[in-house]
Design an enzyme around this catalytic site. Structure first.
Site, short mmCIF file in Angstrom:
data_model
loop_
_atom_site.label_atom_id
_atom_site.label_comp_id
_atom_site.label_asym_id
_atom_site.label_seq_id
_atom_site.Cartn_x
_atom_site.Cartn_y
_atom_site.Cartn_z
N HIS A 145 -10.50 -2.96 -0.98
CA HIS A 145 -11.33 -2.42 0.09
C HIS A 145 -12.36 -1.44 -0.47
CE1 HIS A 145 -8.66 -3.74 3.47
NE2 HIS A 145 -7.76 -3.74 2.49
N TYR A 175 -0.38 -10.08 0.32
CA TYR A 175 0.64 -9.52 1.22
C TYR A 175 0.56 -10.19 2.59
CZ TYR A 175 -3.18 -6.49 2.95
OH TYR A 175 -4.36 -5.99 3.46
N ARG A 180 -2.56 -12.47 3.18
CA ARG A 180 -3.89 -12.04 2.73
C ARG A 180 -4.01 -12.27 1.23
NH1 ARG A 180 -7.66 -8.32 4.19
NH2 ARG A 180 -8.73 -10.26 3.80
N TYR A 210 0.85 -1.19 0.00
CA TYR A 210 0.00 0.00 0.00
C TYR A 210 0.88 1.24 0.00
CZ TYR A 210 -4.09 -2.79 1.28
OH TYR A 210 -5.11 -3.68 1.28
N HIS A 243 -7.21 -8.58 -2.64
CA HIS A 243 -8.53 -8.04 -2.27
C HIS A 243 -8.53 -6.53 -2.47
CE1 HIS A 243 -6.03 -7.61 1.31
NE2 HIS A 243 -6.73 -6.52 1.56
#
Ligand SMILES: [Fe+2]
Length: 193
Positions: A131, A118, A126, A79, A129
């Site tokens: 958000h 990640y 994870r 991120y 995906h």
């Protein structure tokens, strides 16, 4: 006569946690295209995809003008957020957040790249995906969209903690005369809209 739930009613999209990477102070991408940054030459790395869907209430009525904030990791699973300690590289052509609104028939659409998996702990990767935070006319929903056929989906703690994990997995859209990138459908159902 006793009122009953209409059998055509849809299940509300399950909530998911906001997570530590909610974009604070991020300059959202231009319009609905997250693959380029205004004023910067170049295109985000990774597989370009399109996500489309409708915001609906439980009776299937479109929710127009819903505000959507969408954020995600880049193709490497990183991120662009100061809280992210993942050593995976940043992508100078990818900010990873966008603010859009659903249109008159509740439809939204974004062009982005598929996020990478990640690490969220020593024994937890994870799955890819995206958000979503949705502001409808009556309520706010925070959730996450997952990709079909991802092996990591089967053991993801957040996805599998949902009452209906299947409602969080996007559906492939047949390409037809669409562009040469993958298109996925993710409808989001609010209780009231
Ligand atoms: Fe995440």
């Amino acid at each position: 006569m006793i009122a009953s739930t209409n059998s055509t009613d849809r299940d509300r999209t399950p909530d998911q946690i906001l997570g530590p990477y909610f974009p604070v102070g991020c300059t959202p991408a231009k319009k609905d295209d997250m693959t380029t940054i205004e004023g910067v030459d170049g295109v985000a790395q990774g597989e370009i995809i399109e996500i489309t869907g409708r915001i609906l209430n439980r009776h299937g009525v479109p929710v127009h003008g819903a505000g959507l904030t969408i954020w995600q990791a880049n193709t490497f699973g990183r991120y662009a957020h100061s809280n992210d300690s993942n050593p995976a590289p940043l992508d100078p052509n990818f900010v990873g957040c966008v603010d859009i609104r659903s249109d008159d028939d509740g439809t939204y659409r974004i062009k982005t790249v598929k996020p990478g998996a990640y690490p969220a702990g020593p024994d937890w990767m994870r799955p890819p995906h995206i958000h979503f935070e949705i502001h409808g006319q009556f309520e706010r929903l925070i959730t996450q969209m997952y990709f079909p056929d991802e092996p990591l989906n089967a053991c993801d703690r957040l996805l599998n903690a949902a009452l209906r994990p299947d409602l969080l997995v996007a559906t492939p859209v047949p390409l037809g005369n669409r562009p040469h990138h993958r298109v996925l459908n993710f409808d989001i159902v609010l209780a009231r809209g």
